[in-house]
Each structure stands twice: as structure tokens, then as C-alpha cells.
Design a protein around this motif. Structure first.
Motif, short mmCIF file in Angstrom:
data_model
loop_
_atom_site.label_atom_id
_atom_site.label_comp_id
_atom_site.label_asym_id
_atom_site.label_seq_id
_atom_site.Cartn_x
_atom_site.Cartn_y
_atom_site.Cartn_z
N GLN A 1 -8.95 -0.10 1.98
CA GLN A 1 -9.32 0.45 1.04
C GLN A 1 -10.89 0.11 0.90
O GLN A 1 -11.62 0.88 0.52
CB GLN A 1 -8.53 0.57 -0.26
N SER A 2 -11.02 -1.10 0.80
CA SER A 2 -12.14 -1.73 0.54
C SER A 2 -13.32 -1.14 1.42
O SER A 2 -14.40 -1.19 1.32
CB SER A 2 -12.40 -3.22 0.37
N GLU B 1 -0.01 -6.01 -5.22
CA GLU B 1 -1.33 -5.44 -5.52
C GLU B 1 -1.59 -5.18 -6.89
O GLU B 1 -2.39 -5.37 -7.74
CB GLU B 1 -1.99 -4.56 -4.37
N ALA C 1 -2.81 1.05 -6.21
CA ALA C 1 -1.93 0.07 -5.55
C ALA C 1 -0.82 0.62 -4.67
O ALA C 1 -0.02 1.88 -5.22
CB ALA C 1 -1.41 -1.06 -6.50
N ARG D 1 -8.24 -1.04 -8.02
CA ARG D 1 -7.21 -1.43 -7.13
C ARG D 1 -5.78 -1.17 -7.71
O ARG D 1 -4.77 -0.97 -7.27
CB ARG D 1 -7.37 -2.97 -6.65
N SER E 1 -9.50 -5.42 2.62
CA SER E 1 -8.44 -4.64 2.69
C SER E 1 -9.14 -3.26 3.25
O SER E 1 -10.25 -2.91 3.13
CB SER E 1 -7.89 -4.15 1.31
N ALA F 1 -3.68 -7.16 -9.83
CA ALA F 1 -4.79 -6.41 -10.73
C ALA F 1 -4.58 -6.19 -12.25
O ALA F 1 -5.30 -6.35 -13.08
CB ALA F 1 -4.89 -4.91 -9.90
N ASP G 1 -7.97 -10.03 -2.35
CA ASP G 1 -7.19 -10.02 -1.08
C ASP G 1 -6.03 -11.00 -0.80
O ASP G 1 -4.87 -11.06 -0.25
CB ASP G 1 -7.87 -9.16 0.08
#
Length: 224
Positions: free
Chosen positions: A27-28, A95, A90, A86, A25, A99, A46
Motif C-alpha cells: 500500500q505504501s 494492522e 486495513a 492504514r 507495505s 493503527a 510495518d
């Protein structure tokens, strides 16, 4: 929102499948702290999020998902810091609930308290909850979808955290969260769940919450 609650998405984590590789992602990629996380954990997470956006699933996808789920949940408590971030950030329902499912299984009392607080206060998460539990029509859709996944409950790594989160939510001051807890708890119901559900069916101040609890209590004998 296709997958409407934490338990169903947990089952998807164990049962659904898809391509072997998914992009990490954004974000990651952008958060230095997240870049230090085991890349396999990120990739599996993901992948699962993307899988929950597709429907229906083929038999091959269900079989593949068992492997994916086992690999993801083997990270156990060590995955909580990453998955918790996450959950907090989200932007899609899938997501959030993937999580939340992970945190429910591998988390502790603090993690479950955090999940409930987010459901009570976070505006985006409350939109997703309302889509699943906010009206009689929404509840009817959720119950029909949930029945499709009931056989998968046996694949849960542990039902203990799921039951505790459901009871925590059933004790919330927020009727929407109480409805979510009643619904979630039904799929892993034990004696404590039925005691709480019967109480809410008789005493809850919210009419829709009472009706949901009474309806599920009426199914108690069939679930035994």
C-alpha cells in the motif's frame, strides 16, 4: 486474531521486538501520497504489524520492542494522517489494531469518533471484533490473554485517550462495541470507567454485555 484489542496492541508497540528492517507495505509503495510520508514511520509501523503476528516472544524481543515503540510513538500527531489511512484500509486485524492504538493515544475526539464508527459499521473490522468479544468463549480467551499484558500498561505514553475511547465505545448503541469498550477500559480503569461499568452491569439490554460488565466490576477491588 491473536492480539484482540487496541490497548494490547499499543502495549505491543512499546514492548515487542523483531528484526531491524522490514519491507515497506505494498500500500505504501503504490500510493503517491503515502510515498511522501517519512519512511521511518512507515518502516516502524510495518515492523510492528509483522511483530504482532508472531508468538510467543523472547525476552530479547520484549527489550527490543521498547526501542521500537518509543521511536514509533515519537511521531505523535504528525503520524495520524498516515496511520489513519492504514486503519481505514486495513486488511489484517493486526494492522487495524496497531493503527487504532496509535490513533487512540495521539488522536483527538474526531479520531476516536471515527474509530468507533468503523467498529460499528465496517464488516471486516466487525469480524475481528466478534472473534474477540462475540461470545462467552471468545471473551474468556480475551480476558486470559489480556492478563498477560497487564504489567505493560505502565509503558503507555498516555492513558487519557485510551480511557476516552473505552467510554465512547461503552456508550455505543451496538452491544458488540459496548463489550469491546468494557474490556478495553478495564486495563486502564479509572473512576469514570467503574461508574459506567456498574451502570452497564445493571442496565444493559444485552445479557452477555451485562455479564461481562458485572464480572469486571467484581474485580474492581483487586485492581485498586
Amino acid at each position: 486474531m491473536r492480539k484482540c484489542h487496541i490497548y494490547l496492541l499499543l502495549l505491543l508497540a512499546l514492548l515487542l521486538a523483531g528484526p531491524l528492517a522490514f519491507p515497506i507495505s505494498a500500500q505504501s509503495q503504490n500510493d503517491p501520497a503515502l510515498r511522501r510520508v517519512n519512511p521511518e514511520l512507515i518502516s516502524l509501523f510495518d515492523e510492528l504489524v509483522l511483530l504482532t503476528r508472531s508468538h510467543p516472544w523472547s525476552p530479547a524481543q520484549w527489550a527490543r520492542g521498547i526501542v521500537v515503540g518509543v521511536k514509533l510513538f515519537k511521531f505523535g500527531r504528525s503520524g495520524i494522517p498516515y496511520v489513519g489511512r492504514r486503519f481505514a484500509g486495513a486488511i489484517k486485524a493486526e494492522e487495524c489494531f496497531v493503527a487504532g492504538a496509535y490513533m487512540t493515544v495521539h488522536g483527538d475526539d474526531t479520531d476516536r469518533w471515527y474509530i468507533r464508527r468503523e467498529l460499528e459499521t465496517d464488516k471486516r473490522k466487525r469480524v475481528w471484533l466478534k472473534a474477540a468479544f462475540g461470545s462467552s468463549r471468545a471473551l474468556d480467551r480475551s480476558l486470559k490473554k489480556g492478563a498477560l499484558w497487564q504489567p505493560g500498561v505502565k509503558h503507555l505514553p498516555s492513558q487519557a485517550g485510551c480511557r476516552l475511547l473505552a467510554r465512547d465505545c461503552m456508550a455505543s448503541k451496538d452491544p458488540l462495541v459496548r463489550r469491546a469498550g468494557i474490556y478495553w477500559g478495564y486495563w486502564t480503569a479509572d473512576g469514570n470507567y467503574w461508574t459506567a461499568a456498574r451502570r452497564l452491569a445493571k442496565q444493559d439490554r444485552d445479557p452477555l454485555t451485562r455479564r461481562l460488565a458485572a464480572y469486571l466490576v467484581s474485580k474492581e477491588r483487586a485492581r485498586r
